[in-house]
Write a protein that holds these residues in place. Sequence first.
Motif, PDB file in Angstrom:
ATOM      1  N   ILE A  87      62.279  91.936  58.829  1.00 53.21           N
ATOM      2  CA  ILE A  87      62.873  90.628  59.097  1.00 53.21           C
ATOM      3  C   ILE A  87      63.952  90.328  58.062  1.00 53.21           C
ATOM      4  O   ILE A  87      63.834  90.718  56.893  1.00 53.21           O
ATOM      5  N   TYR A  88      65.027  89.685  58.503  1.00 53.36           N
ATOM      6  CA  TYR A  88      66.116  89.245  57.628  1.00 53.36           C
ATOM      7  C   TYR A  88      66.420  87.777  57.918  1.00 53.36           C
ATOM      8  O   TYR A  88      66.109  87.274  59.001  1.00 53.36           O
ATOM      9  N   ALA A  89      67.063  87.123  56.971  1.00 54.74           N
ATOM     10  CA  ALA A  89      67.486  85.732  57.164  1.00 54.74           C
ATOM     11  C   ALA A  89      68.979  85.728  57.492  1.00 54.74           C
ATOM     12  O   ALA A  89      69.797  86.046  56.633  1.00 54.74           O
ATOM     13  N   PRO A  90      69.381  85.390  58.715  1.00 53.94           N
ATOM     14  CA  PRO A  90      70.796  85.381  59.069  1.00 53.94           C
ATOM     15  C   PRO A  90      71.598  84.278  58.369  1.00 53.94           C
ATOM     16  O   PRO A  90      72.817  84.365  58.254  1.00 53.94           O
ATOM     17  N   ASP A  91      70.896  83.264  57.905  1.00 57.10           N
ATOM     18  CA  ASP A  91      71.543  82.193  57.137  1.00 57.10           C
ATOM     19  C   ASP A  91      70.494  81.548  56.241  1.00 57.10           C
ATOM     20  O   ASP A  91      69.290  81.768  56.429  1.00 57.10           O
ATOM     21  N   PRO A  92      70.907  80.768  55.237  1.00 51.81           N
ATOM     22  CA  PRO A  92      69.936  80.190  54.293  1.00 51.81           C
ATOM     23  C   PRO A  92      68.891  79.290  54.945  1.00 51.81           C
ATOM     24  O   PRO A  92      67.760  79.196  54.450  1.00 51.81           O
ATOM     25  N   GLU A  93      69.253  78.645  56.051  1.00 47.65           N
ATOM     26  CA  GLU A  93      68.329  77.710  56.701  1.00 47.65           C
ATOM     27  C   GLU A  93      67.195  78.414  57.439  1.00 47.65           C
ATOM     28  O   GLU A  93      66.189  77.790  57.786  1.00 47.65           O
ATOM     29  N   ALA A  94      67.339  79.706  57.678  1.00 43.25           N
ATOM     30  CA  ALA A  94      66.318  80.443  58.433  1.00 43.25           C
ATOM     31  C   ALA A  94      64.969  80.411  57.721  1.00 43.25           C
ATOM     32  O   ALA A  94      63.917  80.415  58.375  1.00 43.25           O
ATOM     33  N   TYR A  95      64.986  80.391  56.395  1.00 49.65           N
ATOM     34  CA  TYR A  95      63.731  80.407  55.644  1.00 49.65           C
ATOM     35  C   TYR A  95      62.879  79.164  55.909  1.00 49.65           C
ATOM     36  O   TYR A  95      61.646  79.250  55.871  1.00 49.65           O
ATOM     37  N   SER A  96      63.506  78.037  56.181  1.00 46.41           N
ATOM     38  CA  SER A  96      62.746  76.827  56.497  1.00 46.41           C
ATOM     39  C   SER A  96      62.524  76.669  58.002  1.00 46.41           C
ATOM     40  O   SER A  96      61.450  76.266  58.441  1.00 46.41           O
ATOM     41  N   THR A  97      63.527  77.018  58.807  1.00 43.66           N
ATOM     42  CA  THR A  97      63.402  76.881  60.259  1.00 43.66           C
ATOM     43  C   THR A  97      62.280  77.758  60.812  1.00 43.66           C
ATOM     44  O   THR A  97      61.532  77.347  61.695  1.00 43.66           O
ATOM     45  N   PHE A  98      62.167  78.969  60.279  1.00 39.78           N
ATOM     46  CA  PHE A  98      61.152  79.911  60.747  1.00 39.78           C
ATOM     47  C   PHE A  98      60.110  80.164  59.659  1.00 39.78           C
ATOM     48  O   PHE A  98      59.625  81.277  59.478  1.00 39.78           O
ATOM     49  N   ALA A  99      59.764  79.096  58.947  1.00 39.64           N
ATOM     50  CA  ALA A  99      58.856  79.197  57.797  1.00 39.64           C
ATOM     51  C   ALA A  99      57.485  79.757  58.172  1.00 39.64           C
ATOM     52  O   ALA A  99      56.858  80.459  57.367  1.00 39.64           O
ATOM     53  N   GLU A 100      57.013  79.471  59.380  1.00 39.35           N
ATOM     54  CA  GLU A 100      55.692  79.967  59.785  1.00 39.35           C
ATOM     55  C   GLU A 100      55.620  81.493  59.779  1.00 39.35           C
ATOM     56  O   GLU A 100      54.536  82.061  59.625  1.00 39.35           O
ATOM     57  N   LEU A 101      56.749  82.146  59.932  1.00 33.57           N
ATOM     58  CA  LEU A 101      56.797  83.606  59.886  1.00 33.57           C
ATOM     59  C   LEU A 101      57.241  84.110  58.518  1.00 33.57           C
ATOM     60  O   LEU A 101      56.645  85.045  57.964  1.00 33.57           O
ATOM     61  N   PHE A 102      58.280  83.496  57.956  1.00 36.29           N
ATOM     62  CA  PHE A 102      58.793  83.960  56.662  1.00 36.29           C
ATOM     63  C   PHE A 102      57.770  83.793  55.535  1.00 36.29           C
ATOM     64  O   PHE A 102      57.609  84.683  54.699  1.00 36.29           O
ATOM     65  N   ASP A 103      57.075  82.643  55.503  1.00 37.09           N
ATOM     66  CA  ASP A 103      56.179  82.356  54.383  1.00 37.09           C
ATOM     67  C   ASP A 103      55.069  83.390  54.207  1.00 37.09           C
ATOM     68  O   ASP A 103      54.857  83.883  53.084  1.00 37.09           O
TER      69      ASP A 103
END
Length: 380
Positions: A87-103
């Motif tokens: 998984i990669y973050a296409p933009d800085p906001e992805a970490y919060s928008t898709f937090a259920e997966l990134f975290d």
Amino acid sequence: MMSVRLARGIFKKIPIRNYSRAPCEIIEILESGFETLAQSKSQSLLKKHLTQEIFDKIKTRVTPSYCSTLLDCIQSGLCNHDSGVGIYAPDPEAYSTFAELFDPIIDDYHMGFKGADKHPATCFGYGSDFPNLDPEQRFIVSTRIRCARSIKDFPFNPCLTKKDYRHLECMINKVLKTLCNEHSGKFMALSCMEKEEQQQLIDDHLLFKEGDRFLQDANASRFWPTGRGIFINQNRTFIVWVNEEDHIRVISMEKGGDLGRAYERMIIGVESLAHSLKFSHDKRLGYLTFCPSNLGTTIRASVHIKLPNLGADKAKLEEVAKKHNLQVRGTSGEHSEAKDGVYDISNKRRLGLTEYQVVMEMHKGITALIDAECQAGSQK
């Protein structure tokens, strides 16, 4: 399966980028890719943590400013089941928008960094605090330490336009020209570089190259070579990569095992850039990067080290490395084999501890590996 009508309704605000598929196709691709991944033998963190419940919860979301989708985040992992992270973050906001997966992926990779934890404030310390790891030059061939930075108010590679790439290149190059003394050097744009010169720099292990399938499938190689370049100081010990995986990668190198000297050079370089450039930073995750494995300090300290005796027992090598939170790679890095018993050993943890603590952990771990190699040699 979600209906095309519903998919269009949810994604109607997404601007269709020139590399994107139609919004209704995004859901179909996600559904198909998720099913295939779930049935695969993949050992990626993506497969481990992308449950059906989480998938259904986040598959229709987009980031507020850049309209990145879940597909933008996991496309590489869906295409490459041998990914380690996926998984990669296409933009800085992805970490919060898709937090259920990134975290949970971040927690797993960075070994215990929980959702409520916060990355500590920057604390570099001093390179002089770290003695030479191999003063007799018996084991360590070379030492390299790098850190990554992303420029504030810009998305990451998948969302950058050709104009963005050029703007970033110009902005970063302008600051690089101000570096002085040991750090002064020359910037070379890939678009203006002869193929022979590029290949020589690649062969000298100084320059990145196009063709990494994991990055390509993440849409991180668009408009190549526009906006990409390399800055090299006169001694070829300080390098800055521009718009490779991250906007900036600051690299310091040293022959032998003088980690402290390489670290001090990197500190001066990155702090000099910070005087003129604003970096993407999050109160909880530290410095934000394209890959979640590089969050926090973003520091990767590595050595090319000869471990012929310890390397003969891979289980023992991995045991010692794991104990000290080290990552073992082949001579040429990830997905490569060790040549002549030479391994690329680096710190794995970058998030949840300071820069000083990262390098200290690395220093202690390499010392332990050298001791283990000596013991293995005496037993043999």
